[in-house]
Design a protein around this motif. Structure first.
Motif, PDB file in Angstrom:
ATOM      1  N   TYR A 156       0.848  -1.188   0.000  1.00 26.17           N
ATOM      2  CA  TYR A 156       0.000   0.000   0.000  1.00 26.17           C
ATOM      3  C   TYR A 156       0.885   1.239   0.000  1.00 26.17           C
ATOM      4  O   TYR A 156       1.783   1.348   0.831  1.00 26.17           O
ATOM      5  CB  TYR A 156      -0.907   0.027   1.237  1.00 26.17           C
ATOM      6  CG  TYR A 156      -1.888  -1.118   1.280  1.00 26.17           C
ATOM      7  CD1 TYR A 156      -3.049  -1.080   0.531  1.00 26.17           C
ATOM      8  CD2 TYR A 156      -1.641  -2.235   2.064  1.00 26.17           C
ATOM      9  CE1 TYR A 156      -3.958  -2.131   0.558  1.00 26.17           C
ATOM     10  CE2 TYR A 156      -2.540  -3.293   2.101  1.00 26.17           C
ATOM     11  CZ  TYR A 156      -3.694  -3.230   1.343  1.00 26.17           C
ATOM     12  OH  TYR A 156      -4.590  -4.263   1.377  1.00 26.17           O
ATOM     13  N   THR A 169      -6.398   4.289   0.460  1.00 30.05           N
ATOM     14  CA  THR A 169      -5.225   3.456   0.725  1.00 30.05           C
ATOM     15  C   THR A 169      -5.406   2.064   0.134  1.00 30.05           C
ATOM     16  O   THR A 169      -4.495   1.505  -0.479  1.00 30.05           O
ATOM     17  CB  THR A 169      -4.975   3.352   2.247  1.00 30.05           C
ATOM     18  OG1 THR A 169      -4.862   4.674   2.761  1.00 30.05           O
ATOM     19  CG2 THR A 169      -3.697   2.588   2.552  1.00 30.05           C
ATOM     20  N   ALA A 170      -6.610   1.518   0.293  1.00 30.27           N
ATOM     21  CA  ALA A 170      -6.881   0.183  -0.257  1.00 30.27           C
ATOM     22  C   ALA A 170      -6.664   0.187  -1.762  1.00 30.27           C
ATOM     23  O   ALA A 170      -6.149  -0.775  -2.333  1.00 30.27           O
ATOM     24  CB  ALA A 170      -8.304  -0.232   0.076  1.00 30.27           C
ATOM     25  N   SER A 176      -4.619   2.026  -3.381  1.00 32.58           N
ATOM     26  CA  SER A 176      -3.241   2.361  -3.757  1.00 32.58           C
ATOM     27  C   SER A 176      -2.384   1.116  -3.966  1.00 32.58           C
ATOM     28  O   SER A 176      -1.269   1.205  -4.415  1.00 32.58           O
ATOM     29  CB  SER A 176      -2.594   3.229  -2.677  1.00 32.58           C
ATOM     30  OG  SER A 176      -2.237   2.418  -1.587  1.00 32.58           O
ATOM     31  N   ARG A 177      -2.924  -0.055  -3.636  1.00 30.88           N
ATOM     32  CA  ARG A 177      -2.106  -1.273  -3.806  1.00 30.88           C
ATOM     33  C   ARG A 177      -1.954  -1.638  -5.273  1.00 30.88           C
ATOM     34  O   ARG A 177      -1.075  -2.386  -5.659  1.00 30.88           O
ATOM     35  CB  ARG A 177      -2.692  -2.446  -3.054  1.00 30.88           C
ATOM     36  CG  ARG A 177      -4.042  -2.889  -3.566  1.00 30.88           C
ATOM     37  CD  ARG A 177      -4.484  -4.171  -2.922  1.00 30.88           C
ATOM     38  NE  ARG A 177      -3.722  -5.290  -3.433  1.00 30.88           N
ATOM     39  CZ  ARG A 177      -4.018  -6.551  -3.196  1.00 30.88           C
ATOM     40  NH1 ARG A 177      -5.019  -6.843  -2.408  1.00 30.88           N
ATOM     41  NH2 ARG A 177      -3.315  -7.523  -3.713  1.00 30.88           N
ATOM     42  N   TRP A 199      -9.342  -2.892  -5.688  1.00 29.57           N
ATOM     43  CA  TRP A 199     -10.093  -3.345  -4.516  1.00 29.57           C
ATOM     44  C   TRP A 199     -10.721  -4.719  -4.752  1.00 29.57           C
ATOM     45  O   TRP A 199     -11.705  -5.072  -4.147  1.00 29.57           O
ATOM     46  CB  TRP A 199     -11.207  -2.340  -4.157  1.00 29.57           C
ATOM     47  CG  TRP A 199     -10.703  -1.033  -3.689  1.00 29.57           C
ATOM     48  CD1 TRP A 199     -10.227  -0.754  -2.451  1.00 29.57           C
ATOM     49  CD2 TRP A 199     -10.610   0.178  -4.431  1.00 29.57           C
ATOM     50  NE1 TRP A 199      -9.848   0.551  -2.383  1.00 29.57           N
ATOM     51  CE2 TRP A 199     -10.066   1.155  -3.583  1.00 29.57           C
ATOM     52  CE3 TRP A 199     -10.926   0.537  -5.732  1.00 29.57           C
ATOM     53  CZ2 TRP A 199      -9.826   2.449  -3.975  1.00 29.57           C
ATOM     54  CZ3 TRP A 199     -10.694   1.835  -6.126  1.00 29.57           C
ATOM     55  CH2 TRP A 199     -10.154   2.779  -5.262  1.00 29.57           C
TER      56      TRP A 199
END
Ligand code: UDP
Length: 449
Positions: free
Chosen positions: A14, A419-420, A422-423, A433
């Motif tokens: 992340y 943030t989720a 951004s992975r 997601w």
């Protein structure tokens, strides 16, 4: 851009979120809410930005320049800038903006490129901005989060005489944005349902994050003192706050007052209905005049006071003076006014539609009635106005229940969502997601609806 590690054992990486580009093309956040195109979305965007900054995230809000001679860049608070992009003449109506979206997008991209700015997420508001966000997110290779605020199909479903139908262009545009966005933020379970049922949106892509209220500003006060400062001492005060257009139902508030007078419950010198706000949108043109005429025809001119749109931070004085707040909207994706009134300890009588069903607890913080049912609005308002024990307890529960909603909490959930996302190192919706439970699904809101 970090290279993604596809090895099966790799833990997701992340990236920290440092900077967010918010897009609000058609409603300039520099405008005060309460009339024209500025309303709940303006408050939402500003407050979310202020709360994200508290979390160390800088926010640039890009909007279309809608008045000549204003600075290109305005710092609202340290870390929150509004950047005005030229596209079409400043006085363009909302209906004409779609034709200028390509120009807006091109200017936005070159402005960002020239200034060397970069963003971790682009978050767009309302479908017009979603069209631009799809382009920006592809160019910048960052996730694209979208909040609709209102949906064309939902508005058409609630249409009233005098309302214009939302055009196919908007309905198609919304469908496109739903297909393109990596994640969609819905304010309520109702909105989530509408996205799925009316637009076939993928449920996993919808994240429930309710808006908040600024409790430092919207809080209970001394009702008698507030009445006195508005020259309302000794009177029962009914309050309507919002942009004036048929869907907001201010005419129902006037009719409700008319019923109370007709039934002999209220006399002319005993009560006043305050209507705070200004005309909004094409269907709202002339609405203030129509409402004044309605009041005159019902013989209520002395009991209905029209007050021009007020700066947001002036509203607590009006809520604190009110004995009851009426929210007679025919459709309401959230309903910040109801939440602000409750945070000030004022019982709300609202339509049983959209977000109002999540905010107003029927029988506890106010009442929910069928939209358009002016007699029911009158009956319920009278229950509050005539029973000080009931209204006192409703006001206290309203303050407590408004504590479920706070901008800081909403921004925290939004931060988690960013943030989720951004992975991923690409923004194809299928990779974003994926397989994750939607963030921000508050059980309390789910339970209430
Ligand atoms: N508002 C304001 N000044 C006014 C009238 C309204 O600041 O004179 C604000 C109000 O406090 C609320 C927002 O405009 O925060 C309206 O939001 P709501 O969700 O109730 O309706 P929307 O405009 O989104 O349809």
């Amino acid at each position: 851009m970090a290279v993604r590690d596809f090895s099966p054992t790799a833990a997701p990486v992340y990236r920290p979120i440092r900077r967010v580009a918010m897009l609000v093309v058609h409603s300039n956040p520099l405008a005060e809410p309460g009339e024209g195109d500025a309303g709940g979305m303006t408050v939402y965007v500003r407050q979310m930005a202020y709360s994200l900054v508290q979390r160390g995230i800088e926010v640039d809000i890009f909007t279309r320049r809608d008045s000549a001679g204003t600075p290109s860049e305005v710092t609202l608070r340290p870390g929150v800038r509004v950047i005005q992009v030229e596209a079409g003449s400043p006085d363009l109506s909302k209906e004409r903006i779609p034709a200028f979206l390509p120009e807006f997008s091109a200017r936005l991209l070159s402005l960002v490129e020239e200034s060397g700015l970069d963003y971790d997420v682009v978050h767009s508001h309302y479908w017009l901005s979603g069209k631009v966000a799809a382009i920006a997110s592809a160019r910048w290779r960052v996730p694209f989060v979208h909040t609709f605020h209102t949906l064309g199909r939902e508005k058409n479903r609630a249409k009233r005489p005098g309302d214009l139908m939302e055009p196919e262009l908007r309905l198609d545009g919304e469908a496109r944005v739903i297909a393109d966005a990596c994640a969609i933020v819905a304010s309520t379970v109702e909105e989530r349902k509408a996205l799925i049922e009316l637009y076939s949106a993928h449920p996993e892509r919808i994240h429930l994050i309710p808006p908040g209220v600024d409790h430092a500003t919207f809080r209970p006060g001394d009702r008698e003192a507030a009445k006195e400062s508005l020259s309302l001492s000794g009177k029962r005060v009914m309050l309507f706050v919002g942009r004036l257009q048929p869907l907001k139902g201010a005419d129902i508030a006037i009719s409700a007052l008319g019923h109370l007078v007709e039934w002999g419950r209220l006399k002319a010198d005993e009560a006043e209905l305050l209507i705070v706000g200004g005309s909004s949108g094409a269907s709202g043109a002339g609405e203030a005049e129509r409402l004044a005429q309605q009041a005159a025809e019902l013989g209520l001119s002395d009991m209905v006071r029209f007050i021009a749109a007020q700066p947001h931070h002036h509203l607590p004085g009006f809520y604190q003076a009110a004995d009851v707040c009426l929210v007679p909207s025919y459709t309401e994706s959230f309903g910040l006014v109801a939440l602000e009134a409750q945070a000030c300890g004022v019982p709300v009588v609202g339509s049983a539609v959209g977000g109002l069903k999540a905010i107003v607890r029927h029988g506890q913080t106010g009442f929910l009635v069928a939209p358009g049912a002016s007699e029911s609005f009158a009956e319920r308002a009278w229950m509050v106005l005539s029973d000080s024990r009931l209204s006192g307890s409703m006001g206290r529960i309203a303050v407590c229940s408004s504590g479920d909603f706070a901008w800081d909490r909403s921004a925290g959930e939004l931060h988690d969502l960013y943030t989720a996302g951004s992975r991923s190192d690409d923004c194809s919706p299928s990779s974003m997601w994926s397989g994750k439970k939607p963030f921000g699904s508050r059980t309390i809101v789910l339970r209430r609806s």
